[in-house]
Design an enzyme around this catalytic site. Structure first.
Site, short mmCIF file in Angstrom:
data_model
loop_
_atom_site.label_atom_id
_atom_site.label_comp_id
_atom_site.label_asym_id
_atom_site.label_seq_id
_atom_site.Cartn_x
_atom_site.Cartn_y
_atom_site.Cartn_z
N CYS A 81 -1.99 -36.98 -16.62
CA CYS A 81 -1.44 -37.13 -15.26
C CYS A 81 -2.35 -36.43 -14.24
O CYS A 81 -2.49 -36.90 -13.12
CB CYS A 81 -0.03 -36.55 -15.19
SG CYS A 81 1.03 -37.06 -16.54
N CYS A 86 1.31 -45.98 -17.64
CA CYS A 86 2.61 -45.46 -17.21
C CYS A 86 3.04 -46.09 -15.88
O CYS A 86 4.17 -45.91 -15.45
CB CYS A 86 2.57 -43.94 -17.08
SG CYS A 86 1.38 -43.36 -15.87
FE1 FES Z 1 1.97 -41.36 -15.42
FE2 FES Z 1 2.28 -38.78 -15.48
S1 FES Z 1 3.23 -40.21 -16.74
S2 FES Z 1 0.92 -39.92 -14.29
#
Ligand code: FES
Length: 147
Positions: free
Chosen positions: A103, A33
């Protein structure tokens, strides 16, 4: 979708910032991400975490979990801090949506990385602490299956 506590810690994150001359600093990212978290620990001579600050370039859940994680480790000794898992952080926030559990791993791993840095600087070993990964995405699939 998010609990009130998550929203509160996202909107008013605790312990944001840096510590100059920190006892330990840990940075981890998730290449999937692109989010990054850095934790600063100020640890006294009795191995108590006197102060902790964080910076997170990441999603709302990453901000909320780092905020809660800093609240949980403050005032603890380094062994107690090792017991604070991402699940404990998520529970303290009244839960996270399953898709956001990864996360919360950033916070746990960043604390471990900062403790590792502290241990290296002081030539000590901390029970149960392994050399941290700088990218928690490695091996994440296996961990995801737990949720
Ligand atoms: Fe990357 Fe939450 S989407 S840490």
């Amino acid at each position: 979708m998010y609990s009130e506590k998550v929203m509160d810690h996202f909107q008013n994150p605790r312990n944001v910032g840096e510590i100059e001359n920190a006892s330990g600093v840990g940075t981890v990212g998730n290449a999937k991400c692109g989010d990054i978290m850095r934790i600063y620990l100020d640890i006294d001579e009795n191995q108590i975490i006197r102060d902790v600050k964080f910076k997170t370039f990441g999603c709302g859940a990453a901000v909320a979990t780092s905020s809660m994680a800093t609240e949980l480790v403050k005032g603890k000794n380094i062994q107690e801090a090792m017991q604070i898992t991402n699940k404990a952080v998520a529970e303290a926030l009244d839960g996270l949506p399953p898709i956001k559990m990864h996360c919360s791993l950033l916070a746990e791993e960043a604390i471990h990385a900062a403790l590792w840095d502290y241990a290296q600087k002081h030539g000590i070993t901390i029970e149960g602490l392994k050399k941290p990964k700088s990218d928690i995405h490695e091996g994440e699939e296996a961990e995801d299956e737990e949720y």
